[in-house]
Design an enzyme around this catalytic site. Sequence first.
Site, short mmCIF file in Angstrom:
data_model
loop_
_atom_site.label_atom_id
_atom_site.label_comp_id
_atom_site.label_asym_id
_atom_site.label_seq_id
_atom_site.Cartn_x
_atom_site.Cartn_y
_atom_site.Cartn_z
N VAL A 83 0.84 -1.19 0.00
CA VAL A 83 0.00 0.00 0.00
C VAL A 83 0.88 1.25 0.00
O VAL A 83 1.95 1.26 0.61
CB VAL A 83 -0.98 0.01 1.21
CG1 VAL A 83 -0.25 0.08 2.53
CG2 VAL A 83 -2.01 1.11 1.08
N CYS A 84 0.43 2.27 -0.72
CA CYS A 84 1.08 3.59 -0.69
C CYS A 84 -0.03 4.63 -0.57
O CYS A 84 -1.07 4.34 0.02
CB CYS A 84 1.96 3.81 -1.92
SG CYS A 84 1.07 3.88 -3.49
N HIS A 85 0.16 5.80 -1.13
CA HIS A 85 -0.86 6.84 -1.00
C HIS A 85 -2.08 6.54 -1.87
O HIS A 85 -3.20 6.52 -1.38
CB HIS A 85 -0.27 8.21 -1.34
CG HIS A 85 -1.20 9.34 -1.03
ND1 HIS A 85 -1.37 9.83 0.25
CD2 HIS A 85 -2.03 10.06 -1.82
CE1 HIS A 85 -2.26 10.80 0.22
NE2 HIS A 85 -2.67 10.95 -1.01
#
Length: 113
Positions: free
Chosen positions: A65-67
């Site tokens: 997961v990232c932004h």
Amino acid sequence: MQAHDVPTVSVTEALDLIRTDAVLVDVREDHEWAAGHAPQATHVPMSRLSEQVGRLPQDRTIVCVCHVGARSAAVAAALNRVGFDAINLAGGMEAWAAAGLPVVDDSGRPGVV
């Protein structure tokens, strides 16, 4: 495997996987993590992946997961190329927060994405 070829899951699917032994790995940078992250996530910034990859279990699915999902797709592709079972969380932490799931800062208080 290219980033656009990485398996992608929704927030709901990611939660199901995490509940059944997958690991949520947040690949955002330190300042993003400090502001707010999923409580159960492990922090391995994309910029330090090569030096911290040994922290990741090879016998469990990794949900990256990232932004918003672009960096985490690239990390998932890189992990898959070296033998991990990695998938991308579509929409990233924006989708996580929009689903009403908890986001905490480094001290455990409510955080922001």
